[in-house]
Scaffold this motif. Sequence first.
Motif, PDB file in Angstrom:
ATOM      1  N   GLU A 173       0.831  -1.215   0.000  1.00  0.00           N
ATOM      2  CA  GLU A 173       0.000   0.000   0.000  1.00  0.00           C
ATOM      3  C   GLU A 173       0.866   1.266   0.000  1.00  0.00           C
ATOM      4  O   GLU A 173       0.532   2.256  -0.643  1.00  0.00           O
ATOM      5  N   TYR A 174       1.967   1.207   0.715  1.00  0.00           N
ATOM      6  CA  TYR A 174       2.887   2.354   0.743  1.00  0.00           C
ATOM      7  C   TYR A 174       3.412   2.642  -0.666  1.00  0.00           C
ATOM      8  O   TYR A 174       3.411   3.778  -1.133  1.00  0.00           O
ATOM      9  N   LEU A 175       3.821   1.576  -1.334  1.00  0.00           N
ATOM     10  CA  LEU A 175       4.380   1.729  -2.675  1.00  0.00           C
ATOM     11  C   LEU A 175       3.319   2.250  -3.646  1.00  0.00           C
ATOM     12  O   LEU A 175       3.589   3.090  -4.509  1.00  0.00           O
ATOM     13  N   LYS A 176       2.115   1.751  -3.492  1.00  0.00           N
ATOM     14  CA  LYS A 176       1.034   2.235  -4.364  1.00  0.00           C
ATOM     15  C   LYS A 176       0.767   3.711  -4.121  1.00  0.00           C
ATOM     16  O   LYS A 176       0.482   4.473  -5.032  1.00  0.00           O
ATOM     17  N   LYS A 177       0.867   4.101  -2.860  1.00  0.00           N
ATOM     18  CA  LYS A 177       0.645   5.510  -2.526  1.00  0.00           C
ATOM     19  C   LYS A 177       1.734   6.379  -3.149  1.00  0.00           C
ATOM     20  O   LYS A 177       1.447   7.448  -3.700  1.00  0.00           O
ATOM     21  N   ILE A 178       2.962   5.916  -3.061  1.00  0.00           N
ATOM     22  CA  ILE A 178       4.073   6.659  -3.679  1.00  0.00           C
ATOM     23  C   ILE A 178       3.815   6.799  -5.175  1.00  0.00           C
ATOM     24  O   ILE A 178       3.965   7.881  -5.763  1.00  0.00           O
ATOM     25  N   ARG A 179       3.408   5.718  -5.801  1.00  0.00           N
ATOM     26  CA  ARG A 179       3.149   5.789  -7.239  1.00  0.00           C
ATOM     27  C   ARG A 179       2.021   6.771  -7.532  1.00  0.00           C
ATOM     28  O   ARG A 179       2.087   7.581  -8.451  1.00  0.00           O
TER      29      ARG A 179
END
Length: 483
Positions: A173-179
């Motif tokens: 979820e963190y990575l998706k948020k960054i993207r």
Amino acid sequence: MSTISNEKYEAVIGLEVHAQLLTNSKAFAAVSPQYGSAPNTNVTPLCLGHPGTLPVLNENLVRFTIKMGLATNCKVAEKSIFARKNYFYPDLPKGYQISQYETPICYDGHIDIELEEYNKTIGITRIHMEEDAGKSIHDQDPYHTLVDLNRAGTPLIEIVSEPDLRTPQEAYEYLKKIRQIVQYLEICDGNMEEGSLRCDANVSIRLRGQKELGTRTELKNMNSFRNVERAITFEIERQIELVEAGGEVVQKTLLWDPNKLETREMRSKEEAHDYRYFPEPDLPPIIIKKETLEDIQAELPELPSVRLERFIKELGLSEDDAFILTETRPLADYFEKCISILDEPKAVSNVILTEVLRILNEKSIDIDEFSITPERLTALISLKQDDKISSSAMQTIFNEMIESSESPLELAEKLNLIQVSDSGFLEEIVDQVIQDNPDEVTRYKEGKKALMGFFIGQVMKESKGKANPKLAKDIVTKKLDDN
Ligand code: ADP
Ligand code: MG
């Protein structure tokens, strides 16, 4: 055994994310950083590391990085410097990468992530600027390694998280948020498969309740969101099994193998990480004035979390619907374009979430490539809102519109789907239905009001689906309740 529910150990994860910036030229050279050109054509003497060449800072590298910093609640350093990260590799002709070391331009930020059961704030340690190396190609010549330097000098930012993540899902979820944020800011296309967004994961375990961090390993080579989640899961389980068997985690770098779904050790040649960082003598310090910062702040678009709130509060959408609509900026823009033409957020959102997203999925395309413009989509929805067509007719016409340039109204007429709202015509049909179904009429009058559905069904059938159901209901009610 699932690590997520492991009661004895907890995992600690920190991510280092590299995002390739969408600037028009490289970080320190006036040449395109674009992918896909013939090898070694997007290069200047600087990219080739020729003696005597000097780097010139691309201003947009700084501006884009600050945008990311502001969007992730970072502090922006008034003064920061570039540093040389020295190592020898064939795709690095200068023998060093220009990066930032002790003074990153952005630091001390955070973002919020949403999981099914809870929300969480994840610290951002730092965001710094750097340049990419070239690319070694091992699979085109049986005897040689080829080097393509088009990528050398491509501007990158590295976003380093605090070790705040506890599960593979949180990391995902963190990575998706960054993207999502880099895409909203339009500073990076966020494509993990193509490598414009890359993620290294640092993973350790510790006993629950323990304060100190355990020894970590670093995972590389995960080129999709799912692989990041899988690799971390695999690594947590490996570490737990190792420790349970009496072993000890050794700090090292592991490569994820997406085919075997397991990690393997990288050759340990790079193990000794002595990059001999020192300040880059060829570039002056980066000084950020207050005005520059305000200027960049003013350029920031509405961020996803703010847009989400607005869709819920001002447009009255449900949280789930607003979440999906704001997931990417182009989709949210498409939706907003539609409601600027037809001010019916709920109706428009319904059609986008069902019909439009279905087509995007089926065709594996993005909203930018979708053939129905907001103008035509809203013209279709208006027909439905004005009771000129039924819901099922709307779906039929929608499907036709994907391949056709005719207007929704033209298609509705051509397909004979315009609803009949002519009460004279409908009254005749209702009279006929009443005459043909005396038993049902009697039961209805005795109180079996649920038969209304039956009568409307009959009217729809007789009218070949073209009756306006609301009007049909009014007429049936009037005729049955009046006599
Ligand atoms: P390096 O310079 O080796 O990349 P950093 O100190 O910059 O190391 O940390 C890199 C990443 O590793 C950060 O995201 C940080 O949160 C994470 N990290 C540091 N220690 C641990 C640990 N013990 N377990 C998990 N992640 C960690
Ligand atoms: Mg690292």
